[in-house]
Every structure is written in C-alpha cells, then in structure tokens.
Write a protein that holds these residues in place. Sequence first.
Motif, PDB file in Angstrom:
ATOM      1  N   GLU A   1       0.831  -1.266  -0.115  1.00  0.00           N
ATOM      2  CA  GLU A   1       0.095  -0.216  -0.186  1.00  0.00           C
ATOM      3  C   GLU A   1       0.794   1.220   0.024  1.00  0.00           C
ATOM      4  N   ASN A   2       1.893   1.337   0.650  1.00  0.00           N
ATOM      5  CA  ASN A   2       2.845   2.246   0.734  1.00  0.00           C
ATOM      6  C   ASN A   2       4.148   1.704   0.705  1.00  0.00           C
ATOM      7  N   GLU A   3       5.088   2.362  -0.388  1.00  0.00           N
ATOM      8  CA  GLU A   3       6.315   1.676  -0.219  1.00  0.00           C
ATOM      9  C   GLU A   3       7.315   2.320   0.754  1.00  0.00           C
ATOM     10  N   LYS A   4       7.237   3.282   1.386  1.00  0.00           N
ATOM     11  CA  LYS A   4       8.139   3.689   2.364  1.00  0.00           C
ATOM     12  C   LYS A   4       8.142   2.677   3.561  1.00  0.00           C
ATOM     13  N   THR A   5       6.608   2.832   4.010  1.00  0.00           N
ATOM     14  CA  THR A   5       6.503   1.865   5.154  1.00  0.00           C
ATOM     15  C   THR A   5       6.576   0.542   4.948  1.00  0.00           C
ATOM     16  N   ALA A   6       6.304  -0.093   3.798  1.00  0.00           N
ATOM     17  CA  ALA A   6       6.815  -1.627   3.371  1.00  0.00           C
ATOM     18  C   ALA A   6       8.310  -1.756   3.581  1.00  0.00           C
ATOM     19  N   ARG A   7       9.073  -0.635   2.996  1.00  0.00           N
ATOM     20  CA  ARG A   7      10.366  -1.109   2.846  1.00  0.00           C
ATOM     21  C   ARG A   7      10.931  -0.999   4.274  1.00  0.00           C
ATOM     22  N   ARG A   8      10.370  -0.047   5.402  1.00  0.00           N
ATOM     23  CA  ARG A   8      10.883  -0.073   6.634  1.00  0.00           C
ATOM     24  C   ARG A   8      10.464  -1.153   7.384  1.00  0.00           C
ATOM     25  N   PHE A   9       9.404  -2.001   7.106  1.00  0.00           N
ATOM     26  CA  PHE A   9       8.908  -3.204   7.884  1.00  0.00           C
ATOM     27  C   PHE A   9       9.797  -4.011   7.221  1.00  0.00           C
ATOM     28  N   ILE A  10      10.221  -4.570   6.040  1.00  0.00           N
ATOM     29  CA  ILE A  10      11.113  -5.339   5.520  1.00  0.00           C
ATOM     30  C   ILE A  10      12.318  -5.361   6.064  1.00  0.00           C
ATOM     31  N   LYS A  11      12.980  -4.246   6.348  1.00  0.00           N
ATOM     32  CA  LYS A  11      14.284  -3.923   6.894  1.00  0.00           C
ATOM     33  C   LYS A  11      14.137  -4.073   8.389  1.00  0.00           C
ATOM     34  N   ARG A  12      12.963  -3.837   9.123  1.00  0.00           N
ATOM     35  CA  ARG A  12      13.072  -4.327  10.628  1.00  0.00           C
ATOM     36  C   ARG A  12      12.936  -5.765  10.644  1.00  0.00           C
ATOM     37  N   ILE A  13      12.272  -6.569   9.905  1.00  0.00           N
ATOM     38  CA  ILE A  13      12.226  -7.899  10.192  1.00  0.00           C
ATOM     39  C   ILE A  13      13.255  -8.865   9.430  1.00  0.00           C
ATOM     40  N   SER A  14      14.033  -8.294   8.217  1.00  0.00           N
ATOM     41  CA  SER A  14      15.366  -8.981   7.907  1.00  0.00           C
ATOM     42  C   SER A  14      16.256  -7.767   7.506  1.00  0.00           C
ATOM     43  N   THR A  15      16.918  -7.583   8.722  1.00  0.00           N
ATOM     44  CA  THR A  15      18.285  -6.541   8.366  1.00  0.00           C
ATOM     45  C   THR A  15      19.368  -6.774   7.335  1.00  0.00           C
ATOM     46  N   SER A  16      19.209  -8.165   6.922  1.00  0.00           N
ATOM     47  CA  SER A  16      20.178  -8.458   6.008  1.00  0.00           C
ATOM     48  C   SER A  16      19.602  -8.401   4.439  1.00  0.00           C
ATOM     49  N   LYS A  17      18.149  -8.364   4.445  1.00  0.00           N
ATOM     50  CA  LYS A  17      17.814  -8.047   3.050  1.00  0.00           C
ATOM     51  C   LYS A  17      18.151  -6.732   2.226  1.00  0.00           C
ATOM     52  N   SER A  18      18.374  -7.290   0.880  1.00  0.00           N
ATOM     53  CA  SER A  18      19.001  -6.139   0.383  1.00  0.00           C
ATOM     54  C   SER A  18      17.852  -5.133  -0.354  1.00  0.00           C
ATOM     55  N   GLN A  19      17.906  -3.921   0.078  1.00  0.00           N
ATOM     56  CA  GLN A  19      16.982  -3.089  -0.461  1.00  0.00           C
ATOM     57  C   GLN A  19      16.909  -2.873  -1.776  1.00  0.00           C
ATOM     58  N   PRO A  20      17.989  -2.548  -2.428  1.00  0.00           N
ATOM     59  CA  PRO A  20      18.017  -2.446  -3.813  1.00  0.00           C
ATOM     60  C   PRO A  20      17.339  -3.635  -4.464  1.00  0.00           C
ATOM     61  N   SER A  21      17.577  -4.830  -3.930  1.00  0.00           N
ATOM     62  CA  SER A  21      16.927  -5.806  -4.626  1.00  0.00           C
ATOM     63  C   SER A  21      15.315  -6.033  -4.918  1.00  0.00           C
ATOM     64  N   LEU A  22      14.783  -5.018  -3.804  1.00  0.00           N
ATOM     65  CA  LEU A  22      13.181  -5.236  -3.705  1.00  0.00           C
ATOM     66  C   LEU A  22      12.450  -4.400  -5.110  1.00  0.00           C
ATOM     67  N   LYS A  23      11.708  -5.179  -5.309  1.00  0.00           N
ATOM     68  CA  LYS A  23      10.703  -4.597  -6.583  1.00  0.00           C
ATOM     69  C   LYS A  23       9.285  -4.574  -6.049  1.00  0.00           C
ATOM     70  N   LEU A  24       8.957  -3.218  -5.718  1.00  0.00           N
ATOM     71  CA  LEU A  24       7.642  -2.995  -4.985  1.00  0.00           C
ATOM     72  C   LEU A  24       6.544  -2.497  -5.982  1.00  0.00           C
ATOM     73  N   SER A  25       5.592  -2.947  -6.267  1.00  0.00           N
ATOM     74  CA  SER A  25       4.218  -2.241  -6.768  1.00  0.00           C
ATOM     75  C   SER A  25       3.468  -1.962  -5.622  1.00  0.00           C
ATOM     76  N   VAL A  26       2.561  -0.406  -6.102  1.00  0.00           N
ATOM     77  CA  VAL A  26       1.982   0.239  -5.120  1.00  0.00           C
ATOM     78  C   VAL A  26       0.335   0.143  -5.494  1.00  0.00           C
ATOM     79  N   LEU A  27      -0.445  -0.661  -4.505  1.00  0.00           N
ATOM     80  CA  LEU A  27      -1.976  -0.763  -4.549  1.00  0.00           C
ATOM     81  C   LEU A  27      -2.513   0.130  -3.832  1.00  0.00           C
ATOM     82  N   ASN A  28      -3.002   1.159  -4.090  1.00  0.00           N
ATOM     83  CA  ASN A  28      -4.076   2.194  -3.492  1.00  0.00           C
ATOM     84  C   ASN A  28      -4.934   2.370  -4.252  1.00  0.00           C
TER      85      ASN A  28
END
Length: 238
Positions: free
Chosen positions: A41-68
């Motif tokens: 729903e929101n790219e910024k909060t989604a990236r923050r959540f993913i980073k919080r739950i997996s600190t090793s996850k590569s942020q540049p590798s994420l491909k996000l589609s926004v549904l709102n």
Amino acid sequence: MSSDKGHLYLIPTRLGDNPPLEVLPISIKKIIEEIDYYIVENEKTARRFIKRISTSKSQPSLKLSVLNKYTTVAERNTFLNPCLEGFSMGLLSEAGCPAVADPGSDIVSLAHAMNIRVIPLVGPSSIILALMASGMNGQSFCFNGYLPIDKVDRKAKIKSLEKLSSEHNQAQIFIETPYRNMKMLEDLVKVLHPETRLCVACDLTLPSEFIKTSPAKEWKNNKEDLHKRPAIFIIQKD
C-alpha cells in the motif's frame, strides 16, 4: 527462475510499531528473505517493515508495486506478472492481515483467476483479536467496516446492527477513523439499548492495549482516551 508459476504469499504485518518478531512468526522472516517482489500500500512503510524484520535483506533488490485508491485496473492487472514468470511474490498490508478490510483482496481474486497458488501466512488480525477478547459470539459474527458519517444514517445503522445482533445472536463488528473514535463511542452510548454489550479494543498487541466489554450504559463514565488510537468496536444485544 522456475518454469512454473510463482506463489502469492499473503504476509501479515504488525498492528503498531513493536518489534516484528514479538507478534509475527519466524516463518514470515524466512519468506521475506526468499522473495524480492511485493505488492504494497505504501512503499516507504513497506521497505521499513521489511528492513525491520530482515536486516540482511538487500533493499536495492526489492521490486515493489503500489496498490492504493489511485491504482488503475490496468496497472493492477499487471502486478502478478512476476508470478507468471516463475517468481514468488508477497502481498503486504499496512497493518494486520492482507485482504481483510484491505484492498489486497482484489489481488488475491486476480491470483485465483490466473491459477496462481495463494498462500496465507499466520499473523495478527485486529478484528479476530478483538472478537476473541470480547466475550461475544465467536460462532456467528459479522464485520461491517466503517459506519456512515452522516448522523442520521449512522444512528439508523447502529440500530440496525443492534437489531441484527439480537435476532441472530450475532456479534456485530465495525471500525472508525481513529480521530473520530470518541464521537463514535458517544453515539453508541446514546443510541444503543442500555443493556446492549459494547466492546472497545484498541492498540491491540501494543503495550498500550486496551480492551473492555460492558453494557452500553456503563460506557457513559468511560475514562479511557481513544483519540487517534486504532480501535475495533463490537456490539451484541442478548
């Protein structure tokens, strides 16, 4: 990349800003570490959540589609293309479970139409948690979303839900925009029969969690400030 279709994982998120693994199973962390494609729903909060739950996850590798609410049908219909190419995807809600009181249900419906396997993951749902803690009928209940804003329409809807709860022995669940919680409570106390049970559950899973079920008449003396706190309301007339 597999020649088979990828799966669509329905990934629950936190209901507030607490450490993810306090309320989410480790299986969610494992899935997030495996996939790079997400519908959010929101790219910024989604990236923050993913980073919080997996600190090793590569942020540049994420491909996000926004549904709102601004997403067009044409855009939405392309969101699952990675699954058709063999990549698994994650559907994230802003809070709680995807597709429950959430726009993600359209994506899930599309996945079924495209014969993409849908896999729901375990996580918190404020609706279910509130019902569990309410003491009301967990065998028969109805979630009604938001009630009308107009005073006359709202009063009529409250009376209608109260009647349904009595006729069918059914818990009636609904929500309100957090900054209007106190007005909602005020209207409920005015409109409901004094003995109708009313549950208010807010800040579920958080340190500030508040859950109380009492006859409507007892809420006149409420001392709890519900303003701007995510809340679930449940009524049942015996």
